[in-house]
Design a protein around this motif. Structure first.
Motif, PDB file in Angstrom:
ATOM      1  N   ILE A 216       1.889 -29.609  -0.340  1.00  0.00           N
ATOM      2  CA  ILE A 216       1.304 -30.219  -1.543  1.00  0.00           C
ATOM      3  C   ILE A 216       1.712 -31.685  -1.625  1.00  0.00           C
ATOM      4  O   ILE A 216       0.900 -32.553  -1.965  1.00  0.00           O
ATOM      5  CB  ILE A 216       1.736 -29.457  -2.805  1.00  0.00           C
TER       6      ILE A 216
ATOM      7  N   TYR B  88      -1.723 -31.772  -8.612  1.00  0.00           N
ATOM      8  CA  TYR B  88      -2.528 -30.549  -8.695  1.00  0.00           C
ATOM      9  C   TYR B  88      -1.922 -29.588  -9.713  1.00  0.00           C
ATOM     10  O   TYR B  88      -0.716 -29.636 -10.009  1.00  0.00           O
ATOM     11  CB  TYR B  88      -2.605 -29.870  -7.322  1.00  0.00           C
TER      12      TYR B  88
ATOM     13  N   ILE C 170      -1.230 -23.934  -8.918  1.00  0.00           N
ATOM     14  CA  ILE C 170      -0.955 -23.987  -7.480  1.00  0.00           C
ATOM     15  C   ILE C 170      -0.339 -22.684  -6.932  1.00  0.00           C
ATOM     16  O   ILE C 170       0.127 -22.666  -5.791  1.00  0.00           O
ATOM     17  CB  ILE C 170      -0.015 -25.164  -7.149  1.00  0.00           C
TER      18      ILE C 170
ATOM     19  N   ILE D 187       2.882 -20.219  -3.260  1.00  0.00           N
ATOM     20  CA  ILE D 187       1.987 -21.371  -3.179  1.00  0.00           C
ATOM     21  C   ILE D 187       0.625 -20.926  -2.669  1.00  0.00           C
ATOM     22  O   ILE D 187       0.509 -20.287  -1.626  1.00  0.00           O
ATOM     23  CB  ILE D 187       2.558 -22.455  -2.244  1.00  0.00           C
TER      24      ILE D 187
ATOM     25  N   MET E 291      -3.312 -22.778  -2.929  1.00  0.00           N
ATOM     26  CA  MET E 291      -4.124 -23.877  -3.459  1.00  0.00           C
ATOM     27  C   MET E 291      -5.607 -23.507  -3.598  1.00  0.00           C
ATOM     28  O   MET E 291      -6.422 -24.352  -3.959  1.00  0.00           O
ATOM     29  CB  MET E 291      -3.997 -25.094  -2.543  1.00  0.00           C
TER      30      MET E 291
ATOM     31  N   SER F 161      -6.661 -24.140  -7.140  1.00  0.00           N
ATOM     32  CA  SER F 161      -6.075 -25.322  -7.786  1.00  0.00           C
ATOM     33  C   SER F 161      -7.139 -26.388  -8.017  1.00  0.00           C
ATOM     34  O   SER F 161      -8.234 -26.343  -7.469  1.00  0.00           O
ATOM     35  CB  SER F 161      -4.954 -25.888  -6.918  1.00  0.00           C
TER      36      SER F 161
END
Length: 266
Positions: free
Chosen positions: A147, A224, A227, A234, A236, A239
């Motif tokens: 990220i 972001y 997430i 994690i 994305m 996101s």
């Protein structure tokens, strides 16, 4: 006759929520301080239907929503009449907590007026499960560096000096993380906010390349939100990016900390 009646005043110490066996104390006053008192015992009231509290619990349909640590319980009443509920700590539940669901005092009163009551106001105990996890700490999570790279990649592309008539002086003030947004006063971004926000903070000066004069300067927040997946890893895939521009001289770190962000380890 009317004047004589107006001279009499009656005061009763207990007028509502009466049941058989209750005591009522009445005081009659008239004239120059004359008074008489009498005590009555309530009797003859019809006895309402007593419903086992366990049967009432079966008519509650419970739903849990929100994130772990901010879980909220809602109850749909499928029994007779209309019911509302008191749920201590609602909106702050975590997985593994037990919610205590009580009928509100207003509901108990309304039911009693309608001719039935519960055997006791024992709460329905409901175990909280299934809340999505938003981690408190993210510095050492697998995937957090990716990220950071996405944020830096945006900066490099948005403020590239390649084939540009400008050059940029960019200062990285660090990365920040916010687990939850507490209220609307902390709405820093012009978008619908979601938990799990990670941003980079930057001071940017933009110069004309030909004469090196300052064109503009500003502070940029970019990153972001949302997430994580449901287990707090994690992810994305759901996101979206968030950003905010402000004056160069803004004390952005103080603003971020006041809004619930925490500065991450480098």
């Amino acid at each position: 006759m009317s004047k004589i009646l107006n001279d009499f005043k009656v005061e009763v110490d207990n007028k509502s929520d009466l049941k058989n066996g209750d005591t009522i104390h009445a005081t009659l006053t008239w004239g120059d301080g004359q008074r008489a008192e009498k005590t009555f015992q309530v009797s003859g009231l019809e006895t309402g239907e007593v419903v086992p509290i366990e049967d009432a619990h079966k008519a509650m349909e419970v739903e849990v929503s929100g994130k772990n640590g901010r879980g909220e319980v809602s109850v749909k009443w499928t029994g007779r009449g209309y019911a509302t509920f008191d749920i201590p700590n609602n909106g702050s539940f975590s997985n593994g907590d037990t919610a205590e669901i009580y009928f509100s005092d207003e509901t108990l009163t309304d039911f009693a007026i309608s001719g039935y009551e519960f055997s006791e106001n024992k709460p329905l105990l409901y175990k909280i499960t299934g809340l999505e996890i938003v981690p408190t700490e993210v510095d050492n999570l697998n995937g957090i560096d990716s990220i950071k790279k996405k944020i830096v990649g945006f900066l490099n592309e948005a403020y590239s000096e390649k084939n540009s008539s400008y050059r940029y002086d960019i200062t990285n003030l660090g990365f920040y993380y916010r687990q939850f947004i507490d209220d609307d006063t902390n709405n820093m971004f012009s978008t619908t906010q979601k938990p799990g926000q990670m941003i980079g903070a930057y001071k940017i000066r933009k110069y004309y390349r030909d004469d090196n004069k300052l064109s503009e300067e500003f502070t940029l927040l970019y990153g972001y939100q949302n997430i994580f997946d449901e287990q707090g890893n994690i992810d994305m895939s759901n996101s979206n990016d968030i950003s905010k521009y402000s004056d160069y001289d803004t004390d952005i770190e103080s603003e971020l900390l006041k809004s619930g962000f925490r500065k991450m380890e480098k």
